[in-house]
Write a protein that holds these residues in place. Structure first.
Motif, short mmCIF file in Angstrom:
data_model
loop_
_atom_site.label_atom_id
_atom_site.label_comp_id
_atom_site.label_asym_id
_atom_site.label_seq_id
_atom_site.Cartn_x
_atom_site.Cartn_y
_atom_site.Cartn_z
N ALA A 185 -83.38 -84.06 -12.98
CA ALA A 185 -81.93 -84.53 -12.96
C ALA A 185 -81.48 -85.35 -14.15
O ALA A 185 -82.56 -85.99 -14.59
N ASN A 186 -80.48 -85.38 -14.72
CA ASN A 186 -80.07 -86.15 -15.77
C ASN A 186 -79.64 -87.58 -15.30
O ASN A 186 -78.83 -87.71 -14.33
N PRO A 187 -80.28 -88.58 -16.00
CA PRO A 187 -79.83 -90.12 -15.38
C PRO A 187 -78.46 -90.24 -15.86
O PRO A 187 -77.69 -91.30 -15.27
N ASP A 188 -77.87 -89.42 -16.80
CA ASP A 188 -76.37 -89.79 -17.00
C ASP A 188 -75.67 -88.61 -16.32
O ASP A 188 -75.74 -87.27 -16.58
N PRO A 189 -74.70 -89.02 -15.57
CA PRO A 189 -74.08 -87.80 -14.56
C PRO A 189 -73.01 -86.89 -15.65
O PRO A 189 -72.66 -85.78 -15.08
N GLY A 198 -74.24 -85.55 -18.18
CA GLY A 198 -74.94 -84.60 -18.89
C GLY A 198 -75.66 -83.87 -17.73
O GLY A 198 -75.78 -83.88 -16.71
N GLY A 199 -76.35 -82.60 -18.22
CA GLY A 199 -77.09 -81.73 -17.40
C GLY A 199 -78.34 -81.85 -17.23
O GLY A 199 -78.96 -82.73 -17.71
N PRO A 200 -78.81 -81.17 -16.40
CA PRO A 200 -80.45 -81.21 -16.21
C PRO A 200 -81.28 -80.72 -17.17
O PRO A 200 -81.16 -80.32 -18.30
N PHE A 201 -82.73 -81.15 -17.01
CA PHE A 201 -83.75 -80.92 -18.11
C PHE A 201 -84.68 -80.03 -17.47
O PHE A 201 -85.15 -80.13 -16.28
N LEU A 202 -85.34 -79.11 -18.28
CA LEU A 202 -86.31 -78.13 -17.85
C LEU A 202 -87.55 -78.43 -18.68
O LEU A 202 -87.49 -78.61 -19.82
N VAL A 203 -88.70 -78.61 -17.79
CA VAL A 203 -89.98 -78.86 -18.53
C VAL A 203 -90.89 -78.13 -18.18
O VAL A 203 -91.27 -77.81 -17.01
N GLY A 204 -91.51 -77.27 -18.98
CA GLY A 204 -92.63 -76.45 -18.84
C GLY A 204 -94.11 -76.88 -19.36
O GLY A 204 -94.00 -77.49 -20.31
N THR A 205 -95.13 -77.17 -18.49
CA THR A 205 -96.30 -77.49 -19.10
C THR A 205 -97.68 -76.77 -18.83
O THR A 205 -97.68 -76.37 -17.76
N GLY A 225 -77.48 -80.37 -22.85
CA GLY A 225 -76.11 -81.03 -23.33
C GLY A 225 -76.39 -81.70 -24.66
O GLY A 225 -75.44 -82.47 -25.08
N GLU A 226 -76.99 -80.98 -25.55
CA GLU A 226 -77.02 -81.21 -26.95
C GLU A 226 -75.49 -80.95 -27.56
O GLU A 226 -75.20 -81.90 -28.34
N GLU A 227 -74.96 -80.18 -27.28
CA GLU A 227 -73.67 -80.02 -28.01
C GLU A 227 -72.58 -80.97 -27.54
O GLU A 227 -71.49 -81.00 -28.00
N ILE A 228 -72.87 -81.70 -26.62
CA ILE A 228 -71.92 -82.98 -26.14
C ILE A 228 -72.71 -84.44 -26.58
O ILE A 228 -72.27 -85.24 -25.66
N GLY A 229 -73.55 -84.17 -27.14
CA GLY A 229 -74.17 -85.48 -27.76
C GLY A 229 -75.53 -86.04 -27.08
O GLY A 229 -75.78 -87.05 -27.18
N SER A 230 -76.04 -85.05 -26.41
CA SER A 230 -77.25 -85.18 -25.54
C SER A 230 -77.26 -86.46 -24.44
O SER A 230 -78.15 -87.24 -24.58
N PRO A 231 -76.18 -86.53 -23.67
CA PRO A 231 -76.15 -87.61 -22.75
C PRO A 231 -77.15 -87.79 -21.95
O PRO A 231 -77.99 -86.76 -21.09
N GLY A 232 -77.95 -89.02 -21.70
CA GLY A 232 -78.94 -89.23 -20.99
C GLY A 232 -80.19 -88.87 -21.32
O GLY A 232 -81.41 -89.06 -20.86
N PHE A 233 -80.29 -88.27 -22.64
CA PHE A 233 -81.69 -87.57 -23.00
C PHE A 233 -82.70 -88.64 -23.43
O PHE A 233 -83.80 -88.71 -23.07
N ALA A 234 -82.19 -89.81 -24.04
CA ALA A 234 -83.14 -90.83 -24.39
C ALA A 234 -83.69 -91.60 -23.25
O ALA A 234 -84.65 -91.94 -23.16
N PHE A 255 -83.90 -90.38 -20.04
CA PHE A 255 -84.93 -89.55 -19.68
C PHE A 255 -86.20 -89.50 -20.31
O PHE A 255 -87.12 -89.47 -19.50
N ALA A 256 -86.27 -89.54 -21.48
CA ALA A 256 -87.53 -89.49 -22.18
C ALA A 256 -88.32 -90.57 -21.97
O ALA A 256 -89.46 -90.75 -21.79
N ALA A 257 -87.50 -91.89 -22.25
CA ALA A 257 -88.25 -92.98 -21.86
C ALA A 257 -88.72 -93.33 -20.37
O ALA A 257 -89.71 -93.85 -20.15
N ALA A 258 -88.08 -92.54 -19.42
CA ALA A 258 -88.59 -92.66 -18.15
C ALA A 258 -89.63 -91.55 -17.71
O ALA A 258 -90.43 -91.74 -16.85
N HIS A 259 -90.04 -90.70 -18.69
CA HIS A 259 -90.87 -89.49 -18.62
C HIS A 259 -91.99 -89.45 -19.65
O HIS A 259 -92.18 -88.29 -20.21
N ARG A 260 -92.37 -90.64 -19.90
CA ARG A 260 -93.10 -90.90 -21.51
C ARG A 260 -94.44 -89.98 -21.06
O ARG A 260 -95.05 -89.30 -21.71
#
Length: 471
Positions: A65-69, A71-78, A160-169, A171-176
């Motif tokens: 889930a995106n910490p910013d309402p 924005g949309g979700p993030f998908l991660v494949g590892t 949400g890249e096309e709307i300014g990547s809300p919540g991306f930073a 999300f990344a900080a919380a999932h280092r």
């Protein structure tokens, strides 16, 4: 060096029509992040297209889930092959801008791939579905050839890249830990031109600026009151010209970078811009004096007026308007301090006689770039030149903006961007398209970089920063 067998398979995947068939399915998802229906389509695109593609690469797939309402979700494949191997983080975005279907020419539909010669038309073909499909294809070919990648893979998709990547930073900080890697290898934005394989290392930032001259609620007859009442439109024109003159030169030192570093000047030496068919010709005498077009585009700041208005231009009346507004945008390179931009602009306008002009910062996208002389850019350039047998353009950053700072500043990674589009692709506009020759070459180039990470040689070792056992 990339094997001829993989190279042939990469080229065949495009020539056979398999790539365009796969891209057509992707384009059909109306993943407009700015609309409610588009957000539903984004979720379907993650579930039906990207998650299966990552699973086929042997990835464990998780949605977050995106910490910013807003924005949309993030998908991660590892995919973890060994803790002793380097990890590559890849990035793409599933969302697109508005389709603008009624403005596409010759009956083209933004949600249906239309193939016309070497041009594949459809929303997202260039930005970003076609680009992440190139990289997914390269990874599939390498995995099929070797049975392994030779590195650990993390693939991250935002919505949400096309709307300014809300919540991306955030999300990344919380999932280092989840996103920990040795480098970012991603694809977005354009090449230098359609014919030149390009590597860029970051992006300029963008700062939205609104100027508002709101002097009175009513308009007054220009004959009875002209020369007595301050005209907000005239005031606004003067205020704008004090910030950026009529030749495009920024007049506020605080909105400029402190210098053009020698290493950036050297990297841009010989780089020519706007050389493609149909590209507009850069205007002589426009922009910062003493800089080449490439230096102005990739190494310096520009202040652009995006909109300016007062009253009704199409139906003017003989009256002094009460209000005038303008929207400006500062495109700025890494090293520019924009934290105090609102104060700097306000004080500058007051000093030039315009204290009545209101200033508001409406949005910000940070600038960032990897050191052009760093070990990973030098390594990547060698690999790409070997793969192409020719010239590769290495740009310190592109002129536009990407969420590169999330990778360089939040995650602390060197960032390598290998674009699979070109400046004339019409991204964000009607008739967006991907060029088949770029897709064909792009799979080869992406495969070469991935293969060089997974199978280093004595004469082409990985930079030390990419070896976790040496940390």
């Amino acid at each position: 060096m990339l094997s001829e067998q993989i190279r042939r398979k990469a080229e065949y995947y495009v020539d056979s029509g398999d790539f365009s068939d796969e891209l057509a399915r992707m384009v059909a998802f109306r993943t407009e992040s700015a609309t409610p229906d588009g957000r539903v389509a984004v979720k379907a695109y993650l579930d039906d297209v990207l998650a299966p593609a990552l699973t086929d690469l042997g990835c464990t797939v998780t949605e977050h889930a995106n910490p910013d309402p807003s924005g949309g979700p993030f998908l991660v494949g590892t995919r973890v092959e060994s803790p002793d191997l380097p990890t590559v983080l890849c990035y793409g975005h599933a969302d697109v801008v508005e389709g603008l279907g009624d403005r596409w020419s010759h009956g083209r539909d933004p949600w249906r791939l239309t193939v016309e010669g070497d041009r594949w038309y459809g929303r997202g073909t260039a930005d970003n579905k076609g680009q992440h499909l190139v990289n997914l294809t390269a990874l599939r070919l390498l995995l099929a050839e070797h049975g392994e990648l030779g590195f650990n893979l993390t693939m991250l998709f935002e919505t949400g890249e096309e709307i300014g990547s809300p919540g991306f930073a955030e999300f990344a900080a919380a999932h280092r830990e989840l996103l920990a890697a040795d480098l970012l290898l991603a694809s977005d934005g354009p090449r230098l031109d359609a014919a030149t394989p390009t590597l860029f290392l970051g992006s300029r930032g963008a700062l939205g600026i609104e100027l508002d001259v709101d002097l009175r609620s009513d308009s007054y007859h220009s004959g009875n009151w002209g020369g007595l009442l301050r005209n907000p439109a005239t005031t606004l024109a003067g205020a704008v010209s004090s910030l950026v003159d009529g030749h495009g030169r920024v007049r506020v030192p605080g909105l400029l970078p402190p210098e053009l570093p020698d290493e950036i000047r050297e990297a841009l030496a010989g780089v020519r811009v706007a050389t493609g068919p149909g590209d507009p010709v850069p205007d002589d005498g426009w922009g910062e004096a003493g800089l080449t077009p490439a230096e102005r585009l990739y190494g310096w700041n520009t202040l652009e007026v995006l909109a300016l208005g007062s009253a009704d231009v199409d139906r003017p009346v003989n009256a002094i308007p009460g209000r005038a507004r303008a929207v400006l945008q500062l495109r700025y390179v890494a090293g520019t301090d924009v934290d105090s931009a609102e104060r700097i602009i306000t004080e500058h306008l007051a000093e030039h006689g315009y204290p009545m002009v209101g200033v508001r910062i409406t949005g910000r996208f940070a600038a960032s770039r990897t050191d052009v002389d760093g070990p990973w850019p030098r390594w990547a350039r060698t690999v790409l030149e070997e793969a192409t047998g020719g010239n590769v353009a290495v740009l310190p950053n592109i002129g536009g903006s990407l969420p590169n700072f999330v990778f360089t500043d939040v995650l602390g990674l060197p960032a390598l961007w290998l674009p699979h589009s070109y400046p004339g692709c019409l991204q964000h506009a009607p008739d967006e398209h991907l060029l088949a020759p770029i897709a064909r070459e792009g799979i080869v180039l992406a495969a070469a970089l991935f293969d060089a990470v997974g199978h280093p040689t004595a004469d082409r070792p990985l930079p030390a920063s990419g070896r976790k056992d040496l940390r």
